[in-house]
Design an enzyme around this catalytic site. Structure first.
Site: not given
Ligand code: MYA
Ligand code: JJ1
Length: 388
Positions: A147, A150, A388
């Site tokens: 929606k 993000a 992290l």
């Molecule tokens: S990375 C971990 C992110 N969290 C998850 O993956 C948890 C599970 N997923 C969700 O909660 C949702 O899917 C999220 C998106 C919230 C991720 N980083 O609202 P939307 C863009 C940046 O319709 P949703 C972490 O925490 C996407 O490309 N952008 O989508 C670091 C699209 O934009 P565009 C992302 O799926 C975060 C738009 O959002 C990400 O409902 C760093 C769609 O919005 C992502 N991970 O919600 C953030 N995912 O159309 C940036 C989607 O352009 C920080 N999008 O492609 C930037 C620096 C800010 C500070 C600056 C200071 C100077």
């Molecule tokens: O953990 C991850 N993958 C595992 C599990 C896969 C399950 C099926 N999809 C994996 N396992 C294989 C292990 C094997 C052990 C013996 C030797 C050979 C390998 O590959 C993956 C990373 O690989 N994790 C994820 O996908 C979680 C999300 C990663 C993106 C994180 C974004 C972070 C946000 C930061 O703020």
């Protein structure tokens, strides 16, 4: 393609390889008086909150939102389950701003449905130390996805960061957006192979039996390096010297002082673990290694609820061979009942991954900078930063 990211001061895909841009900030800071003073508009049913992570109640609400809605692997088998203690540690480093811990509630029910955070950090890029925010824990409740919430969260955290006169940020994501400064590979070292196979985290290799697999990953009960012990408060000055010296080699790395090391590296129970090598002859700290604890919920398995994972953090080896130091880290992690030890191919990690029986995962981690252009994308080994 990226309706939101195309409007932001980040490297754009079309500019890749264009060397006419200078390295550094993409846009200059504006006077603080020119920063928008009121929060961005949310859809009418929702309201902004600032999360007080000092209180148990707020931590619990955030913990539950993330436990149920945060990052999953590509087959939705595992979901990160950051602990409350971990969130308090990650979100309250030296100089943190409470205003950067941002939630969205449903007005009527007060239910927390979205979250995003920043914490301050000094990050060196080549020779320049830049005040940045590290942005993490972006999460939108599963029922409110797609929606365009993000982008509103990202703009609001950006606004609040600008109000503190900070104009750059670092962040990581599992997805590709404009434009990664580096793309890293996750590697995994089985510590409890039977459980990992039972829950579908890994598979029995070709021509392998369970008992051969268990034998393959077996580790000794005690560490090998003489003088290897848990880090203590008195080690902070020595560890700071080691880490500063080491991180100076990388293109992008944090600029840690003693306060940062005390917060980020000194052991915190069930959150971050660090071990030093104190040379038995001269009582000097010559090496250290660290890892943080991030369990994942195992989705839909009748027998197991969580996977206990250690993530390699910062490690510096000046005297002990890096392979031996990391093997000792594996030994303590196994002893403390972690199921798997994870690492990225950052810094010098490639030099021990294969030898210590790590295997490549199916996940990648992309690193990004906001409002800072690098002339060249980096190799993972040029990156000295672990988020992290
Ligand atoms: S990375 C971990 C992110 N969290 C998850 O993956 C948890 C599970 N997923 C969700 O909660 C949702 O899917 C999220 C998106 C919230 C991720 N980083 O609202 P939307 C863009 C940046 O319709 P949703 C972490 O925490 C996407 O490309 N952008 O989508 C670091 C699209 O934009 P565009 C992302 O799926 C975060 C738009 O959002 C990400 O409902 C760093 C769609 O919005 C992502 N991970 O919600 C953030 N995912 O159309 C940036 C989607 O352009 C920080 N999008 O492609 C930037 C620096 C800010 C500070 C600056 C200071 C100077
Ligand atoms: O953990 C991850 N993958 C595992 C599990 C896969 C399950 C099926 N999809 C994996 N396992 C294989 C292990 C094997 C052990 C013996 C030797 C050979 C390998 O590959 C993956 C990373 O690989 N994790 C994820 O996908 C979680 C999300 C990663 C993106 C994180 C974004 C972070 C946000 C930061 O703020």
């Amino acid at each position: 393609r990226h309706a939101f990211w195309e409007t932001q001061p980040v490297g754009q895909f079309r500019d890749i390889g264009d060397t006419s841009f200078p390295e550094g900030p993409i846009e200059p800071p504006t006077p603080l008086s020119a920063v928008k003073q009121e929060p961005y508009n949310l859809p009418a049913l929702y309201e902004w909150i600032t999360c007080d992570m000092d209180t148990e109640e707020m931590c619990t609400e955030v913990y539950i939102l993330l436990m149920n809605n945060y990052v999953e692997d590509d087959e939705n088998m595992f979901r990160f389950n950051y602990s409350k203690e971990f969130l308090q540690w990650a979100l309250r480093p030296p100089g943190y701003f409470k205003s950067w811990h941002i939630g969205v509630r449903v007005k009527s029910s007060k239910k927390l449905v979205a979250f995003i955070t920043g914490v301050p950090a000094r990050i060196r890029v080549h020779g320049d130390i830049v005040s940045m925010a590290e942005v993490n824990f972006l999460c939108v409740h599963k029922k409110l996805r797609s929606k365009r919430l993000a982008p509103v969260l990202i703009k609001e955290v950006t606004r609040r960061i600008h109000l503190e006169n900070i104009w750059q940020a670092a962040y990581t994501a599992g997805i590709v957006i404009p434009t990664p400064i580096a793309t890293c590979q996750y590697w995994h070292r089985s510590l409890n192979p039977k459980k990992l196979i039972d829950v579908g985290f890994s598979r029995l290799g070709a021509r392998m039996t369970m008992s051969r697999t268990i034998k393959l990953y077996k580790l000794p009960d005690s560490t090998i390096t003489p003088g290897f012990r848990k880090m203590e408060l008195r080690d902070v000055p020595a560890v700071t010297r080691l880490i500063r010296g080491y991180l100076s080699r990388f293109v992008v790395a944090p600029d840690f002082d003693e306060n940062d090391v005390e917060h980020w590296i000194l052991p915190t129970q069930n959150v971050v673990d660090s071990y030093v090598v104190e040379s038995p002859e001269v009582h000097e700290i010559t090496d250290f290694c660290s890892f943080y604890t991030l369990p994942s919920t195992i989705l839909g398995n009748p027998n197991y609820k969580t996977l206990k994972a250690a993530y390699s953090y910062y490690t510096v080896a000046t005297k002990t061979p890096l392979i031996q130091l990391m093997n000792d880290a594996l030994i303590v992690a196994r002893r403390e009942e972690y199921d798997v030890f994870n690492a990225l191919d950052v810094m010098e990690n490639e030099s021990f991954l294969k030898e210590l029986k790590f295997g490549p995962g199916d996940g990648k981690l992309h690193y990004y900078l906001y409002n800072y252009r690098l002339r060249h994308p980096m190799k993972p080994s040029e990156l000295g930063l672990v988020l992290l």
